[in-house]
Enzyme design. Structure first.
Site, PDB file in Angstrom:
ATOM      1  CG  PHE A  12      22.910  47.142  38.952  1.00  0.00           C
ATOM      2  CD1 PHE A  12      21.422  47.836  39.221  1.00  0.00           C
ATOM      3  CD2 PHE A  12      23.551  46.527  39.999  1.00  0.00           C
ATOM      4  CE1 PHE A  12      20.882  47.361  40.577  1.00  0.00           C
ATOM      5  CE2 PHE A  12      22.818  46.340  41.187  1.00  0.00           C
ATOM      6  CZ  PHE A  12      21.598  46.853  41.768  1.00  0.00           C
ATOM      7  CG  LEU A  36      25.988  52.592  25.558  1.00  0.00           C
ATOM      8  CD1 LEU A  36      24.876  52.948  24.397  1.00  0.00           C
ATOM      9  CD2 LEU A  36      24.929  52.115  26.735  1.00  0.00           C
ATOM     10  CB  THR A  99      37.453  47.326  31.225  1.00  0.00           C
ATOM     11  OG1 THR A  99      37.259  47.221  29.685  1.00  0.00           O
ATOM     12  CG2 THR A  99      36.674  48.379  31.741  1.00  0.00           C
ATOM     13  CB  THR A 124      33.985  44.605  44.590  1.00  0.00           C
ATOM     14  OG1 THR A 124      33.232  43.568  45.075  1.00  0.00           O
ATOM     15  CG2 THR A 124      35.116  44.363  43.910  1.00  0.00           C
ATOM     16  CG  ASP A 125      32.295  42.293  49.160  1.00  0.00           C
ATOM     17  OD1 ASP A 125      32.245  42.209  47.813  1.00  0.00           O
ATOM     18  OD2 ASP A 125      31.381  41.988  49.867  1.00  0.00           O
ATOM     19  CG  ASN A 179      25.265  47.271  45.352  1.00  0.00           C
ATOM     20  OD1 ASN A 179      25.029  48.410  45.043  1.00  0.00           O
ATOM     21  ND2 ASN A 179      26.182  46.905  45.911  1.00  0.00           N
ATOM     22  CE1 TYR A 206      28.809  27.981  38.563  1.00  0.00           C
ATOM     23  CE2 TYR A 206      28.254  30.140  39.562  1.00  0.00           C
ATOM     24  CZ  TYR A 206      28.641  29.230  38.451  1.00  0.00           C
ATOM     25  OH  TYR A 206      28.632  29.771  37.419  1.00  0.00           O
ATOM     26  CG  ASN A 248      24.955  31.870  46.506  1.00  0.00           C
ATOM     27  OD1 ASN A 248      25.036  32.875  47.323  1.00  0.00           O
ATOM     28  ND2 ASN A 248      26.204  31.418  46.027  1.00  0.00           N
ATOM     29  N   GLY A 274      37.573  28.555  42.026  1.00  0.00           N
ATOM     30  CA  GLY A 274      38.105  29.679  42.871  1.00  0.00           C
ATOM     31  C   GLY A 274      36.822  30.404  43.698  1.00  0.00           C
ATOM     32  CG  HIS A 275      31.918  29.949  44.278  1.00  0.00           C
ATOM     33  ND1 HIS A 275      31.073  29.368  44.325  1.00  0.00           N
ATOM     34  CD2 HIS A 275      31.652  31.045  44.253  1.00  0.00           C
ATOM     35  CE1 HIS A 275      29.761  30.032  44.297  1.00  0.00           C
ATOM     36  NE2 HIS A 275      30.259  31.256  44.659  1.00  0.00           N
TER      37      HIS A 275
END
Length: 325
Positions: A12, A36, A99, A124-125, A179, A206, A248, A274-275
């Site tokens: 993306f 890919l 990765t 990432t934040d 993003n 959620y 959300n 763990g949200h």
């Protein structure tokens, strides 16, 4: 001619960056390395695939020999390549370690050996953890990741830092908020909800839906990375935020409204493990030092994004078929 090795350039943000950098710097050459996997999609780059300054290589950043061969022909590395979806990291953390950490190490070692001019780690934040209702993360905030995904991204960030402190490798790190925009894989909130609503299916939220995210239009993010590449100070970290905090449930209601659906399409589900409750970052550093600020209002960005998915249902369907195959 400057050659950029862009890893994860079929995903993306990576694909949007490839397009953006070729438009902004048409004399640059781009080598796009992407494995890919299910969320990498060459259809994202159909409009520039015949550009003579663009080339694609299918491969994994965990492949040391391939990485070294490509770095040898490059001036700078911009590393987007990563496993990113939190839910997937909860189910299978090991591939995220492979990765996000080991792959990053391969890139750093090749960059050091071959004398790369600049290395940018796209982070990432989420590495900062979770915030309460007030306050913002700055570049000096301690890292406190709460998911296997964010833990592996934090680990990669620490490796990048160590290569600067130990070897003086010319690295920089960017940490962005959520993003949104065209070409985002439909496991993420906006394209996922649009795709379900197109099929008259309910959208799952959620917990209580009050988790807060800061939303950043993808091409504003790409321009920030472009500025870091050309004007950023080696060894520094730059936070990139959109200053658009939404719960959300707010985002869901916006999507429902644009698609002429009502709240009966909402289905509350058990909260994610763990949200994190809230992400919000302070972007003053990149604003004051490099002159960056978002150029896209949230109102324009969200309309552009949702309309793109509504006008490209075949793109969503093709992506889903690829995942099943």
């Amino acid at each position: 001619m400057t050659t950029l090795l862009v890893t994860g350039g079929a995903g993306f943000i990576g694909s949007c960056f490839v397009r953006h950098i070729l438009n902004r710097n048409p004399n640059y050459k781009i080598i796009n390395l992407d494995a890919l996997t299910y969320c990498g999609n060459l259809d994202n780059l159909n409009d520039i695939k015949d550009n003579p300054n663009y080339s694609f290589v299918q491969g994994n950043i965990c492949d040391k020999n391939l990485v070294r061969d490509l770095v040898k022909d490059s001036d700078c590395i911009i590393n987007f390549a990563a496993e990113t979806h939190v839910d997937n990291s909860i189910k299978n953390p090991s591939i995220f370690l492979e990765t996000n950490v080991k792959g990053t190490l391969n890139l750093l070692e090749a960059a050091l050996e071959l004398g790369i001019e600049r290395y940018i780690q796209i982070s990432t934040d989420e590495v900062y953890g979770s915030l309460d209702k007030e306050g913002y993360f700055s570049e000096t905030s301690p890292l406190s990741p709460n998911s296997p995904y964010s833990a592996t991204k934090a680990g990669a960030d620490m490796l990048v830092r160590s290569f600067y402190e130990t070897y003086k490798l010319p690295v920089m790190t960017t940490r962005c908020s959520n993003n949104y925009g065209p070409y985002q894989y439909p496991e993420k909130l906006i394209p996922f909800f649009v795709s379900r609503l197109l099929n008259n299916e309910k959208v799952p939220i959620y917990g209580d839906g009050l988790n807060v995210r800061d939303w950043l239009f993808v091409y504003d993010h790409c321009e920030a990375i472009n500025l870091v590449l050309h004007k950023g100070k080696v060894g520094e970290i730059y936070n990139i935020g959109g200053n658009n905090e939404k719960t959300n449930i707010e985002m869901t209601n916006l999507i429902l409204q644009m698609m002429d659906k009502d709240e009966t399409y909402i289905e509350f589900v058990q909260d994610r493990l763990g949200h994190d409750k809230r992400y919000a970052i302070n972007s003053n550093k990149i604003s004051t030092q490099l002159g960056w600020k978002p150029s896209t209002t949230f109102e324009d960005g969200i309309k552009t994004t949702i309309n793109w998915y509504l006008n490209n249902p075949e793109w969503i369907n093709n992506v889903k078929k690829k995942k099943r195959s």
